[in-house]
Each structure stands twice: as structure tokens, then as C-alpha cells.
Design a protein around this motif. Structure first.
Motif, PDB file in Angstrom:
ATOM      1  N   LYS A   1       0.807  -1.066   0.071  1.00  0.00           N
ATOM      2  CA  LYS A   1      -0.213   0.209   0.060  1.00  0.00           C
ATOM      3  C   LYS A   1       0.413   1.377  -0.013  1.00  0.00           C
ATOM      4  O   LYS A   1       1.899   1.269   0.930  1.00  0.00           O
ATOM      5  CB  LYS A   1      -0.681  -0.198   1.427  1.00  0.00           C
ATOM      6  CG  LYS A   1      -0.191  -0.227   2.516  1.00  0.00           C
ATOM      7  CD  LYS A   1      -1.322   0.163   3.871  1.00  0.00           C
ATOM      8  CE  LYS A   1      -0.989   1.608   3.421  1.00  0.00           C
ATOM      9  NZ  LYS A   1      -2.389   1.951   5.471  1.00  0.00           N
ATOM     10  N   LEU A   2       0.711   2.076  -0.806  1.00  0.00           N
ATOM     11  CA  LEU A   2       1.243   3.564  -0.494  1.00  0.00           C
ATOM     12  C   LEU A   2      -0.208   4.432   0.898  1.00  0.00           C
ATOM     13  O   LEU A   2      -0.868   3.891   0.610  1.00  0.00           O
ATOM     14  CB  LEU A   2       1.192   4.343  -1.677  1.00  0.00           C
ATOM     15  CG  LEU A   2       1.746   3.710  -3.404  1.00  0.00           C
ATOM     16  CD1 LEU A   2       3.218   4.012  -2.403  1.00  0.00           C
ATOM     17  CD2 LEU A   2       1.803   2.529  -4.043  1.00  0.00           C
TER      18      LEU A   2
ATOM     19  N   GLU B   1     -10.489   4.807   4.390  1.00  0.00           N
ATOM     20  CA  GLU B   1      -9.983   5.817   3.437  1.00  0.00           C
ATOM     21  C   GLU B   1     -10.615   5.601   1.509  1.00  0.00           C
ATOM     22  O   GLU B   1     -10.439   4.215   2.038  1.00  0.00           O
ATOM     23  CB  GLU B   1      -9.025   6.581   2.851  1.00  0.00           C
ATOM     24  CG  GLU B   1      -8.353   5.429   3.374  1.00  0.00           C
ATOM     25  CD  GLU B   1      -6.190   5.999   3.862  1.00  0.00           C
ATOM     26  OE1 GLU B   1      -6.607   7.329   4.644  1.00  0.00           O
ATOM     27  OE2 GLU B   1      -5.640   5.529   3.786  1.00  0.00           O
TER      28      GLU B   1
ATOM     29  N   GLU C   1      -9.770   4.081  -2.203  1.00  0.00           N
ATOM     30  CA  GLU C   1      -8.327   3.909  -3.144  1.00  0.00           C
ATOM     31  C   GLU C   1      -9.009   3.656  -4.210  1.00  0.00           C
ATOM     32  O   GLU C   1      -9.929   3.042  -4.217  1.00  0.00           O
ATOM     33  CB  GLU C   1      -7.437   3.312  -2.338  1.00  0.00           C
ATOM     34  CG  GLU C   1      -7.745   3.970  -0.583  1.00  0.00           C
ATOM     35  CD  GLU C   1      -5.198   3.453   0.185  1.00  0.00           C
ATOM     36  OE1 GLU C   1      -5.275   3.213  -0.800  1.00  0.00           O
ATOM     37  OE2 GLU C   1      -5.579   4.212   1.240  1.00  0.00           O
TER      38      GLU C   1
ATOM     39  N   GLU D   1      -9.636   1.436   2.218  1.00  0.00           N
ATOM     40  CA  GLU D   1      -9.172   0.979   3.525  1.00  0.00           C
ATOM     41  C   GLU D   1      -9.690   1.348   4.846  1.00  0.00           C
ATOM     42  O   GLU D   1      -9.780   2.696   5.187  1.00  0.00           O
ATOM     43  CB  GLU D   1      -7.528   1.858   2.806  1.00  0.00           C
ATOM     44  CG  GLU D   1      -6.140   0.839   3.819  1.00  0.00           C
ATOM     45  CD  GLU D   1      -5.229   1.065   4.020  1.00  0.00           C
ATOM     46  OE1 GLU D   1      -4.919   2.811   3.507  1.00  0.00           O
ATOM     47  OE2 GLU D   1      -4.431   0.650   4.536  1.00  0.00           O
TER      48      GLU D   1
ATOM     49  N   ILE E   1      -7.795   2.147   7.819  1.00  0.00           N
ATOM     50  CA  ILE E   1      -7.024   2.515   8.084  1.00  0.00           C
ATOM     51  C   ILE E   1      -6.470   2.010  10.278  1.00  0.00           C
ATOM     52  O   ILE E   1      -7.892   2.879  10.737  1.00  0.00           O
ATOM     53  CB  ILE E   1      -5.910   3.292   8.071  1.00  0.00           C
ATOM     54  CG1 ILE E   1      -7.018   4.653   7.932  1.00  0.00           C
ATOM     55  CG2 ILE E   1      -5.685   3.436   6.896  1.00  0.00           C
ATOM     56  CD1 ILE E   1      -5.752   5.840   7.775  1.00  0.00           C
TER      57      ILE E   1
ATOM     58  N   GLY F   1      -4.633   6.758  -0.466  1.00  0.00           N
ATOM     59  CA  GLY F   1      -6.311   7.360  -0.727  1.00  0.00           C
ATOM     60  C   GLY F   1      -6.362   8.649  -0.928  1.00  0.00           C
ATOM     61  O   GLY F   1      -5.596   9.665  -1.239  1.00  0.00           O
TER      62      GLY F   1
HETATM   63 MG    MG Z   1      -4.449   4.045   2.157  1.00  0.00          MG
END
Ligand code: MG
Ligand code: OOG
Length: 261
Positions: free
Chosen positions: A61-62, A106, A108, A139, A141, A233
Motif C-alpha cells: 500500500k502507498l 479511505e 483508493e 482501506e 486504517i 487515499g
Molecule cells: Mg491508504
């Protein structure tokens, strides 16, 4: 770069926060000299322990690839983390909010890879050519730090707040649409809270994936065939509260939702 004992101690601190579901102060308060490289070293130690316990890597993941996220988190530096086999959450099942510390969600754009990809020199075109399909995703988080308050080194050590992922229902070939111009509408409990387009992540979401391939290449690693890559995100993250319903609707990619209980 900090010594191995400090890296191990920091890995222990993060892992116990995950296990106990209790937020902690920043590692950088206790160890002010921690660098971004130390953060990745801590992330690597925890990754190794998770793999040894039987988890598998399913992707990467970025983080902090959009201005909206950078402003929300007060960290302007893109980064990456790992995705594990325990991460995927089915979108039709309610999500138990108390299973995490203080989850946020978020929206993505997600790349599912058909080919191994590693820098140097990886371009957006290389990413598109190596991608099996793209879909939308949410995502979930969960920072292990109080109030999601961290420096870049802290959040990298914490695997960039990785917890859970939800994948959208529609798979498209990345050459079929201009991903930069894919629109997004984020709604919480039916109210519109943000809009964005794919360009919010570095001008084009594949740009973020190319950056990841180039970073991994410098470390002798790669994006592997079959991995999913969350490109970051597109909007600020929203809290996932018990009883709330978060829906992200994308042009061409459909709607992905999660309901907290
Ligand atoms: Mg993310
Ligand atoms: C760090 C994770 C950032 C993204 O997509 O930007 C991230 C955080 O905001 O806690 O996953």
C-alpha cells in the motif's frame, strides 16, 4: 540509523499496541533520533515476525500520496507499507469497530498485478502493462498512535496504519479508462463528505505504483505478480463509527461500502 536493539524494542512496542488495542505515544518521543530508514527497518522486523507466525504477504500500500491525506495527517512524505492475508474484509459483512483501536476509512484505486515489477526506471506505462485489472477499494486504517498523531518515521514503523481492506466489485482493464479522470464520491450515512478524482494521487494512481516499484527496486525487492496494490487515499480518511455506513462510488469502478457495528 539506530542500532538493532532500538529497532527490536520499537517493533515490540508497536506489536504490543496492536495486540492490546491500546494507542501509544509516538516512538519518536521516546527515540527522537529515529529516521525514516529506521521506520522501514522496524516495519521489516514486524513483517518478518508476522510471516513467521503464518501470515502471508498479499500486496502493498502507498501512504500519503494525495494532498488531502498529507494535509489531514500533517505528513507530506509519501511512503509504503505491506498488506497481509488477514487484511481482506468482505464488503457485505458488517465490520466490528471494536476489533481495532480507532479505525478510519479511505477510498483508493487498487491495482491487481499480473507481472512482477521492480525498479529502477519503472514508468506509469510499465505499471499499466504489468496490471491484470484495477478496481476500487476502501482501506480501513488504524494507527497505533494516539489521535493518529505521528511523524513519517513513526507511521512507517507502524506499517502505515495498515489494518483491513475492502475491494470493490468491478474489475476493469487499466487501458480501458483514464484512471486520472475516474471520479469519486465519498458518502457517510448517505451524506456526501468528499469528492475527488484519480489524479488526486500524484496526478495518476499508477504514478504512485511506479514510485513503489522503484523504491522496492532500490532495496532488492519487487511488486510481485498477483499482489494487490492500494495506491493511496484520494480524500481525507473518515472515522468508521459503530452504526455508520461509508460508501465510495467511483466512475467506471462501481461502489464499495463498509458498515461499522
Ligand atoms: Mg491508504
Ligand atoms: C497513514 C496511512 C496513509 C494513505 O492511503 O494515505 C494511507 C495514516 O493516515 O494513518 O494509507
Amino acid at each position: 540509523m539506530s542500532n538493532a536493539a532500538v529497532i527490536t524494542e520499537c517493533a515490540d512496542i508497536i506489536e504490543s499496541a496492536v495486540r492490546n488495542r491500546i494507542a501509544i505515544g509516538r516512538l519518536t518521543e521516546q527515540f527522537p533520533d529515529l529516521t525514516l530508514d529506521d521506520g522501514y527497518a522496524i516495519q521489516d522486523v514486524i513483517t518478518g515476525r508476522r510471516l513467521a507466525r503464518g501470515e502471508r504477504l498479499i500486496g502493498a500500500k502507498l501512504g500519503l500520496t494525495s494532498r488531502a491525506k498529507q494535509l489531514q495527517m500533517n505528513v507530506a512524505e509519501p511512503m509504503y507499507g505491506r498488506l497481509f492475508s488477514a487484511g481482506p474484509h468482505p464488503s457485505n459483512e458488517p465490520f466490528v469497530v471494536s476489533s481495532l483501536i480507532h479505525p478510519r476509512v479511505e477510498p483508493e484505486i487498487v491495482f491487481v498485478m499480473k507481472e512482477h515489477l521492480a525498479g529502477p526506471g519503472v514508468t506509469v506505462g510499465d505499471v499499466i502493462a504489468a496490471t491484470k485489472y484495477v478496481c476500487c477499494g476502501l482501506e480501513i486504517i488504524d494507527s497505533r498512535y494516539d489521535n493518529f498523531s505521528f511523524t513519517a518515521a513513526d507511521v512507517v514503523a507502524d506499517n502505515t496504519s495498515e489494518a483491513k481492506i475492502v475491494m470493490g466489485p468491478i474489475m476493469i482493464t487499466p487501458t480501458d479508462v483514464d484512471l486520472a479522470l475516474v471520479g469519486l464520491l465519498l458518502e457517510v450515512d448517505g451524506e456526501q463528505v468528499a469528492t475527488a478524482s484519480g489524479a488526486a494521487t500524484m496526478g495518476h494512481p499508477a504514478e504512485a505504483v511506479a514510485m513503489l516499484a522503484n523504491w522496492l527496486g532500490t532495496r532488492g525487492q519487487a511488486i510481485e505478480a498477483g499482489w494487490c496494490v492500494y495506491s493511496g487515499g484520494l480524500t481525507a480518511a473518515v472515522p468508521l463509527a459503530a452504526g455508520s455506513h461509508v460508501a465510495a462510488t467511483f466512475g467506471h469502478l462501481g461502489t464499495v461500502t463498509v458498515r461499522g457495528i
